[in-house]
Design a protein around this motif. Structure first.
Motif, PDB file in Angstrom:
ATOM      1  N   VAL A 180       1.082  -0.959   0.070  1.00  0.00           N
ATOM      2  CA  VAL A 180       0.158   0.008   0.029  1.00  0.00           C
ATOM      3  C   VAL A 180       0.773   1.248  -0.112  1.00  0.00           C
ATOM      4  O   VAL A 180       0.664   2.130  -0.837  1.00  0.00           O
ATOM      5  N   VAL A 181       1.950   1.151   0.782  1.00  0.00           N
ATOM      6  CA  VAL A 181       2.829   2.222   0.875  1.00  0.00           C
ATOM      7  C   VAL A 181       3.346   2.687  -0.477  1.00  0.00           C
ATOM      8  O   VAL A 181       3.306   3.786  -1.163  1.00  0.00           O
ATOM      9  N   GLU A 182       3.814   1.667  -1.300  1.00  0.00           N
ATOM     10  CA  GLU A 182       4.248   1.661  -2.559  1.00  0.00           C
ATOM     11  C   GLU A 182       3.387   2.253  -3.476  1.00  0.00           C
ATOM     12  O   GLU A 182       3.683   3.187  -4.304  1.00  0.00           O
ATOM     13  N   THR A 183       2.172   1.879  -3.544  1.00  0.00           N
ATOM     14  CA  THR A 183       1.119   2.384  -4.329  1.00  0.00           C
ATOM     15  C   THR A 183       0.745   3.940  -4.085  1.00  0.00           C
ATOM     16  O   THR A 183       0.582   4.741  -4.792  1.00  0.00           O
ATOM     17  N   LEU A 184       0.713   4.232  -2.721  1.00  0.00           N
ATOM     18  CA  LEU A 184       0.169   5.681  -2.444  1.00  0.00           C
ATOM     19  C   LEU A 184       1.350   6.691  -2.420  1.00  0.00           C
ATOM     20  O   LEU A 184       0.905   8.042  -2.645  1.00  0.00           O
ATOM     21  N   LYS A 185       2.507   6.338  -2.480  1.00  0.00           N
ATOM     22  CA  LYS A 185       3.598   7.172  -2.785  1.00  0.00           C
ATOM     23  C   LYS A 185       3.362   8.144  -3.940  1.00  0.00           C
ATOM     24  O   LYS A 185       3.097   7.594  -4.987  1.00  0.00           O
ATOM     25  N   GLU A 186       3.883   9.431  -3.723  1.00  0.00           N
ATOM     26  CA  GLU A 186       3.580  10.597  -4.851  1.00  0.00           C
ATOM     27  C   GLU A 186       2.057  10.516  -5.281  1.00  0.00           C
ATOM     28  O   GLU A 186       1.795  11.272  -6.322  1.00  0.00           O
TER      29      GLU A 186
ATOM     30  N   PRO B 101      12.071   7.162   4.826  1.00  0.00           N
ATOM     31  CA  PRO B 101      11.851   5.989   5.811  1.00  0.00           C
ATOM     32  C   PRO B 101      10.948   4.844   4.873  1.00  0.00           C
ATOM     33  O   PRO B 101      11.216   3.849   4.866  1.00  0.00           O
ATOM     34  N   PHE B 102       9.968   5.454   4.231  1.00  0.00           N
ATOM     35  CA  PHE B 102       8.881   4.496   3.456  1.00  0.00           C
ATOM     36  C   PHE B 102       9.547   3.844   2.370  1.00  0.00           C
ATOM     37  O   PHE B 102       9.140   2.856   1.988  1.00  0.00           O
ATOM     38  N   SER B 103      10.708   4.329   1.857  1.00  0.00           N
ATOM     39  CA  SER B 103      11.343   3.809   0.607  1.00  0.00           C
ATOM     40  C   SER B 103      12.330   2.817   1.148  1.00  0.00           C
ATOM     41  O   SER B 103      12.904   1.885   0.356  1.00  0.00           O
ATOM     42  N   CYS B 104      12.961   3.033   2.227  1.00  0.00           N
ATOM     43  CA  CYS B 104      14.147   2.114   2.725  1.00  0.00           C
ATOM     44  C   CYS B 104      13.627   0.833   2.835  1.00  0.00           C
ATOM     45  O   CYS B 104      12.718   0.517   3.759  1.00  0.00           O
ATOM     46  N   GLU B 105      14.381  -0.396   2.357  1.00  0.00           N
ATOM     47  CA  GLU B 105      14.098  -1.764   2.657  1.00  0.00           C
ATOM     48  C   GLU B 105      15.041  -2.457   3.323  1.00  0.00           C
ATOM     49  O   GLU B 105      15.001  -3.295   3.604  1.00  0.00           O
ATOM     50  N   GLY B 127       6.588  -3.271  14.977  1.00  0.00           N
ATOM     51  CA  GLY B 127       5.067  -3.374  15.342  1.00  0.00           C
ATOM     52  C   GLY B 127       5.087  -4.149  16.689  1.00  0.00           C
ATOM     53  O   GLY B 127       6.300  -3.985  17.198  1.00  0.00           O
ATOM     54  N   GLN B 128       4.221  -4.621  17.007  1.00  0.00           N
ATOM     55  CA  GLN B 128       3.990  -5.260  18.450  1.00  0.00           C
ATOM     56  C   GLN B 128       3.163  -6.529  18.190  1.00  0.00           C
ATOM     57  O   GLN B 128       2.376  -6.634  17.195  1.00  0.00           O
ATOM     58  N   TRP B 129       3.561  -7.373  19.036  1.00  0.00           N
ATOM     59  CA  TRP B 129       2.427  -8.685  19.298  1.00  0.00           C
ATOM     60  C   TRP B 129       2.325  -8.828  20.508  1.00  0.00           C
ATOM     61  O   TRP B 129       2.887  -8.785  21.507  1.00  0.00           O
ATOM     62  N   PHE B 130       1.015  -9.769  20.848  1.00  0.00           N
ATOM     63  CA  PHE B 130       0.317  -9.732  22.095  1.00  0.00           C
ATOM     64  C   PHE B 130      -0.074 -11.466  22.259  1.00  0.00           C
ATOM     65  O   PHE B 130      -0.231 -12.026  21.353  1.00  0.00           O
ATOM     66  N   VAL B 131      -0.115 -11.770  23.653  1.00  0.00           N
ATOM     67  CA  VAL B 131      -0.628 -13.073  23.977  1.00  0.00           C
ATOM     68  C   VAL B 131      -1.696 -12.506  24.997  1.00  0.00           C
ATOM     69  O   VAL B 131      -1.527 -11.845  25.892  1.00  0.00           O
ATOM     70  N   SER B 132      -2.897 -12.966  24.665  1.00  0.00           N
ATOM     71  CA  SER B 132      -3.915 -12.603  25.273  1.00  0.00           C
ATOM     72  C   SER B 132      -4.839 -13.887  25.720  1.00  0.00           C
ATOM     73  O   SER B 132      -4.696 -14.823  25.033  1.00  0.00           O
ATOM     74  N   GLU B 133      -5.762 -13.375  26.610  1.00  0.00           N
ATOM     75  CA  GLU B 133      -6.943 -14.384  26.803  1.00  0.00           C
ATOM     76  C   GLU B 133      -8.166 -14.029  26.322  1.00  0.00           C
ATOM     77  O   GLU B 133      -8.475 -12.680  26.433  1.00  0.00           O
ATOM     78  N   GLU B 148       4.830   0.109   7.854  1.00  0.00           N
ATOM     79  CA  GLU B 148       5.755  -0.632   8.297  1.00  0.00           C
ATOM     80  C   GLU B 148       6.073  -1.951   7.280  1.00  0.00           C
ATOM     81  O   GLU B 148       4.883  -2.404   6.452  1.00  0.00           O
ATOM     82  N   GLU B 149       7.176  -2.482   7.310  1.00  0.00           N
ATOM     83  CA  GLU B 149       7.217  -3.816   6.352  1.00  0.00           C
ATOM     84  C   GLU B 149       7.401  -5.064   7.031  1.00  0.00           C
ATOM     85  O   GLU B 149       7.445  -4.871   8.483  1.00  0.00           O
TER      86      GLU B 149
END
Lengths: 287, 296
Positions: A180-186, B101-105, B127-133, B148-149
């Motif tokens: 989605v990020v790639e699509t929305l860029k620009e 940052p959106f372009s950096c892989e 991101g974050q991950w959770f263990v829940s009841e 994020e990627e």
């Protein structure tokens, strides 16, 4: 509308009506005698062709560069494996290098660090790019090859087809991550399509966060109005987000969609909704 | 222990509503939401979060402005157009580079080749991950950071955690909510699963997307079955899907009618089998039973 405007139709949640809105909007713009392109960037599951029924006049394979190691030249230094962040190239023991093409991001790092010039690039198919015409709409669509994970790379290729002096309507994939990020860029403007349900609202909030993070102007379209509750509208009011279209929860729309029909063809009474959407977006673009 | 993964190809076909009902019907399962970039299962299962963990799936490059000499090497070698010549002046350069940052892989190539070591390469928090009841048992879920990627890595991590918990709790089953599409998070969700249940709808788009997702399960040799949701929206296409499934030996786990109580259940934060009393409850229950049979 301003020529060269790039308008992305997105949504956090899948199945809210992105393709319906994008295809009908592109069609209405063409009817206003403006040069318009429809670009399907939902390359994992592209569906725009089902509704626009384009005549494809050019179809090409999209390829990316991945490493090809010449073991004769390899000196076994292991630098390629050290720079690769994706585990796509591994130097296992003396002069034996394994590559995992599907994990490669085509950064070119291994080729650059190799001191003995043993790594060249070879091309790997990741999907196809189709171009054609649907009535007066210029049509572009990408289709990811099964098993490939190079969604953003293919989206980039689709977007390279954006033409000058055309309004570009981009059909985005669902979600909020890298494709989605790639699509929305620009993009000049993002239309977020949602539905009035708890899932629709939750995923709309994620999509709003994303467009704000990317500093893109956006507005909301609510599809299937009346099927759920009022929380999406309340949220938009509180956040001062403009709602630029509402489409009713009409079983006839669902049926037309199921058969791959354009709403504005089968239910012409909805044409004014799409013309209204076009005018609203034009106005937002001038702001 | 068996793992069932529910996916769809096309979005919005009803995966999460069906998974929530399966959770209610299973009674002895661990639940995992692997639709990490638009997770919705928590809206029905109302998890009580017991553990929160940060997730880092890779690194990101950042340019230290004071060290940058504005030489442009990073821009020249980056294959993702991430370096931008828009940073402020410093003592050596009138303009410096920054990494968008959106372009950096996170490949690290610029870090390696910067002549003045001006680029930092740190673990990114994706991101974050959770263990829940929940009222139906333990649930593992996550929230991928905005834009994020590495969603595939997060999906793999959630499935592994769910498996560990199932082993510890002696549970017989893991039920996984997958994501739409056929890309990296979907591949990460289904690899090695005991059964993939594909939820489709009788639309030309649904049928088209079903074909592609079935091809994906075949490509990775994972057993799959299909469930046709809202089957009465277009009975002609439902028949076509049934015929097609028969041709390619794809097992059918049943059909569910279009019913407004499905949305009402969602608004009430209940699963269909908890909320509805009519036919749709029986249909969903029947899909669950058939799925269990196919799993055997």
């Amino acid at each position: 509308m301003e020529k060269n405007a790039v308008i992305a139709i997105a949504s956090g949640k899948g199945g809210t009506g992105k393709t319906t809105v994008a295809a009908n909007l592109a069609w209405v713009i063409a009817e206003q005698e403006e040069a318009v392109q429809y670009l399907d960037c939902d390359v994992e599951e592209p569906n725009g062709h089902i509704f626009l029924k384009p005549k494809i006049n050019q179809s090409e394979k999209v390829k990316v560069a991945v490493p090809d190691v010449d073991l004769e030249k390899c000196i076994g230094c292991g630098k390629c494996g050290q720079i690769c962040q994706y585990g796509a190239i591994v130097s296992i023991k003396e002069k034996n290098v394994l590559t995992f093409e599907q994990l490669c991001h085509s950064c070119g790092g291994c080729m650059r660090v190799c001191p003995s010039n043993a790594i060249k690039s070879k091309m790997l198919d990741i999907g196809t790019l189709d171009c054609g015409k649907a009535g007066n709409v210029d049509f572009v669509s990408g289709k990811l090859q099964i098993g490939s994970v190079r969604t953003p790379a293919l989206i980039k290729k689709v977007k390279e087809q954006i033409k000058e002096n055309y309004i570009a309507i981009i059909d985005a994939p669902p979600g909020t991550s890298c494709p989605v990020v790639e699509t929305l860029k620009e993009a000049d403007f993002v239309l977020l399509v949602t539905e009035p349900t708890p899932f629709g609202l939750n995923d709309l909030k994620l999509a709003v966060d994303l467009t704000r993070e990317m500093r893109l102007p956006f507005a909301v379209a609510i599809n299937r109005c009346g099927m759920g509750d009022n929380k999406v509208e309340e949220y938009c009011q509180n956040e001062e987000i403009k709602i630029v279209m509402k489409l009713a929860d009409d079983r006839r729309i669902a049926e037309a969609y199921s058969d791959g029909e354009m709403i504005i063809d089968v239910l012409p009474e909805y044409k004014k909704s799409f013309i209204g959407l076009y005018e609203n977006i034009s106005r937002k673009l001038k702001e | 222990m068996k793992e069932i993964v529910v996916i769809s190809g096309k979005g919005g076909t009803g995966k999460t509503s069906i998974v929530a009902s399966f959770a209610a019907l299973a009674k002895n399962a661990v639940l995992a939401d692997c639709d990490v970039d638009a997770a919705d299962l928590h809206l029905i299962l109302k998890p009580d979060i017991k553990q929160t963990h940060d997730f880092s799936g890779g690194k990101k490059a950042t340019i230290i402005t004071e060290k940058c000499i504005g030489c442009g090497k990073c821009e020249q070698i980056c294959n993702f157009d991430a370096p931008k010549f828009d940073g402020p002046a410093n003592s050596t350069a009138e303009r410096t580079y920054t990494i968008e940052p959106f372009s950096c892989e996170g490949c690290g190539v610029c870090v390696q080749f910067c002549p003045v070591d001006a680029i930092e390469f740190k673990d990114a928090i994706n991101g974050q991950w959770f263990v829940s009841e929940t009222r139906f048992g333990t649930m593992v879920h996550a929230k991928l950071g905005i834009a994020e990627e590495n969603s595939g890595k997060l999906v793999s991590l959630i499935r592994k955690q769910a498996k560990d918990i199932a082993t510890k709790q002696n549970k017989e089953m893991i039920i996984v909510d997958g994501s739409p599409g056929i890309g990296c998070p979907v591949i990460a969700s289904i690899s090695g699963a005991d059964l993939v249940l594909i939820v489709t709808e009788p639309t030309i788009s649904g049928k088209h997307d079903l074909d592609r997702v079935v091809e994906l399960t075949q490509h990775f040799k994972i057993p799959a079955a299909v469930c046709i949701n809202k089957y009465d929206i277009n009975t002609k296409i439902t028949k076509q899907i049934e015929k097609r499934a028969d041709e390619i030996s794809l097992k059918i786990a049943g059909k569910i009618a279009y019913d407004t109580s499905v949305t009402k259940a969602q608004i009430a934060a209940k699963s269909i089998v908890e909320y509805s009393q009519n036919g749709v409850k029986e249909q969903v229950t029947s899909v669950w039973e058939k799925t269990l049979n196919i799993l055997k």
